[in-house]
Design an enzyme around this catalytic site. Structure first.
Site, short mmCIF file in Angstrom:
data_model
loop_
_atom_site.label_atom_id
_atom_site.label_comp_id
_atom_site.label_asym_id
_atom_site.label_seq_id
_atom_site.Cartn_x
_atom_site.Cartn_y
_atom_site.Cartn_z
N HIS A 72 0.86 -1.16 -0.06
CA HIS A 72 -0.12 0.16 0.06
C HIS A 72 0.90 1.30 0.02
CE1 HIS A 72 0.45 1.60 4.07
NE2 HIS A 72 0.60 0.68 4.41
N CYS A 73 0.34 2.36 -0.63
CA CYS A 73 0.63 3.92 -0.43
C CYS A 73 -0.14 4.66 0.10
CB CYS A 73 1.40 4.26 -1.69
SG CYS A 73 -0.27 4.31 -2.86
#
Ligand SMILES: Cc1cc2nc3c(=O)[nH]c(=O)nc-3n(C[C@H](O)[C@H](O)[C@H](O)COP(=O)(O)OP(=O)(O)OC[C@H]3O[C@@H](n4cnc5c(N)ncnc54)[C@H](O)[C@@H]3O)c2cc1C
Length: 562
Positions: free
Chosen positions: A520-521
């Protein structure tokens, strides 16, 4: 059909639109509209904004008057006229003129029922105390405004967080009134999924609205100084100067029931595709009817102005049309939009909750969902705003099942694109290809609707497999956070590996090859780049759709999420 006498019950959205279309189709038919209330064709949807003093003149709520109907359309509109009974044998209705008590009958060749719905007023102790309102008509609105002035209202409780409740919260606050929303469910806007409603909760709280979720009102009392008190299921007592009940509506079907017209499983009047009821001479439209959900094909009741207006037109075409078989009503998609203190919330088609319900009874196959957070217009042009979008689609064909979006700008435009796509049975592959308006101040060369299609097709093609935060507690996956160090420092998941995207190619040996890696970012874009790198290096990798922002959104509604 040869219709010399068309009678219409109800003179607002569905009724008025049916009457006007009928006149355009036939100059010779006698058209009479009976409206129980004092006005026809008024803007129900504008009522909250009159309370908020955004619409300042009550007359502006009157879209048309009986005189206009008479002079322009030669339609006889009778306000203050309650249709009490339908005699199907003789094809006549019994009407009471409310001002005089006179009762008379009128015969019809075709009868259209558009009696709408009525607000539910739960039978709670004290519910009839002065200062407790529902808002459904112009006289209701007048009573609310008069009360606000007379009592110099400073505090209001809105019961129910559906779209009327939220619009009322906005408008009461616009008048300087402190608002508390009490909602029995864990979320406002029940048509949306809980993680999308989280954005609304945050926005309401930031705007100073007090939000009591998972809380029911159990009764009302009045104190000696006149203040109202609402008792809550939590045991708390809320002091307030007024209460606005907006806990839902039910179809008005008494006339139809009494006449023996078929009622559907959702308690709306049953109609066919041309809005004809079980009686060949009677049609019904609007909030009172049960039609078909365009996505699931299941019977449903959807009280919205768009369907009511379109159904009014469909009924008129079916009765008086001369262009061959009148087109069938295509069903409803519950396309809706609501403005809440600067935020726009919109949805169309099925929610994930709705899809899951259908899956329980095997009426829906596999599906997938994606989240994205594009800007409403080019980020280099001033004032670009983030739209958070959720797209739900079936697998593997990519048929669009539903879409939801929240944001400060450009939200309804994207949901309208999705709505049309759904109506045409389009897929995410079509969205990818849609050619939409673009200049920097309006959109992006890849519009958010295109982006939604591109993200979804990447999922279906296997370029970017997705997972979702609620699945994390049960997964044996390693979380990889590819955000920048400052973002990581502001908050991150326990046990996550942190490798900023720009360092990833040099630090591949820090990642496991025997376990799935969930990346994830903040919003999902850098993590997409990361998984493209990792997939090509042979890692088992998935993108956590919507990024850290969706983690924040899911946390409220997902027990067990770290
Ligand atoms: C405050 C508010 C805000 C809304 N905002 C939106 C919005 O933003 N967007 C949206 O899509 N929808 C909105 N709606 C919903 C929308 O107004 C309704 O879906 C739509 O008006 C339904 O049309 P209808 O013709 O079925 O019923 P109505 O427009 O309600 O008309 C029915 C009429 O029939 C009359 N009637 C009933 N029985 C009889 C009888 N026996 N004899 C004579 N007359 C009778 C009633 O007095 C009523 O005036 C809103 C509704 C409200 C109350």
């Amino acid at each position: 059909m040869d219709c010399k006498n068309l009678l219409i019950v109800g003179g607002v959205a569905g009724g008025a639109s049916c009457a006007a279309r009928a006149r355009r189709l036939s100059e010779t038919t006698r058209i009479v509209v009976f409206e129980r209330g004092p006005y026809v064709s008024f803007a129900n949807c504008g009522l909250p904004y009159y309370v908020g003093n955004v619409i300042t003149e009550e007359d502006d709520l009157l879209v048309a008057t009986p005189e206009l109907f008479r002079d322009r359309f030669n339609i006889d509109v009778r306000v203050g006229s309650n249709v009490r009974r339908i005699d199907r044998e003789t094809r006549a209705v019994e009407v009471e003129e409310l001002a005089t008590g006179r009762i008379y009958t009128e015969s019809y060749d075709a009868l259209v029922l558009s009696p709408g719905s009525e607000p539910i007023r739960p039978n709670l102790p004290g519910v009839d105390l002065p200062g407790i309102f529902t808002l459904y008509t112009i006289p209701d609105t007048r009573r609310v405004v008069q009360w606000i002035h007379k009592k110099q209202v400073k505090r209001a409780v809105v019961i129910g967080g559906g779209f009327i409740g939220l619009e009322m919260a906005e408008n009461l606050q616009h008048r300087g009134i402190a608002v508390t929303i009490v909602e029995m469910l864990p979320q406002v806007m029940p048509a949306m999924d809980p993680e999308m409603a989280w954005f609304i909760h945050e926005h309401l709280r930031n705007k100073g609205v007090s939000l009591c979720l998972e809380t029911a009102v159990t009764g009302f009392s009045q104190m000696d100084n006149g203040t109202l008190q609402a008792a809550l299921s939590t045991g708390d007592l809320l002091d307030t100067d007024m209460v606005l009940m907006s806990v839902g509506v039910r179809p008005r079907t008494e006339l139809a029931v009494e006449a023996g017209i078929a009622i559907g499983q959702n308690r709306g009047i049953q109609v066919d595709g041309r809005m004809r009821t079980s009686d060949r001479a009677i049609w019904a439209v609007g909030d009172a009817v049960e039609t078909v959900d365009a996505v699931s094909g299941k019977a449903c009741v959807v009280p919205l102005a768009g369907p009511a207006n379109r159904q009014g037109r469909t009924a008129a075409d079916a009765i008086l049309g001369t262009a061959g078989a009148a087109p069938e009503f295509r069903g409803v998609q519950a396309t809706a939009v609501c403005g809440i203190m600067g935020m726009t919330v919109a949805a169309t088609g099925l929610s994930e909750k709705g899809v899951e319900r259908l899956r329980k009874t095997s009426e829906m196959g596999p599906f997938e969902k994606i989240y994205l957070h594009p800007n409403d217009h080019a980020s280099y042009y001033p004032d670009a705003q983030t739209i958070t979008m959720k797209l739900i689609f079936s697998k593997p064909d990519g048929r669009i099942l539903g879409a939801q979006a929240v944001g400060l700008a450009g939200v309804e435009k994207r949901i309208d694109v999705m709505a049309m796509a759904i109506q045409k049975n389009a897929t995410v592959f079509d969205l990818e290809e849609a050619e939409l308006c673009y200049a920097p101040q309006y959109g992006s060369a890849k519009d958010p609707a295109n982006m939604a299609g591109m993200v979804a097709t990447n999922v279906l093609h296997g370029y970017a497999p997705v997972v979702h935060w609620p699945d994390l507690p049960d997964a044996d996956a390693r979380v990889l956070d590819v955000r920048d160090p400052e973002e990581w420092a502001e908050g991150h998941l326990p046990d996550a590996v942190h490798i900023p995207l720009n360092d990833l190619r040099d630090r591949l040996d820090e990642l496991p090859r025997d376990r799935e890696i969930w990346v994830h970012c903040y919003v999902g874009q850098r993590s997409y780049y990361a998984i493209r790198i990792l997939l090509q290096h042979g890692f088992q990798v998935k993108n956590i759709s919507g990024g850290f922002l969706m983690y924040l959104a899911f946390r409220e509604s997902t027990p067990g999420l770290p």
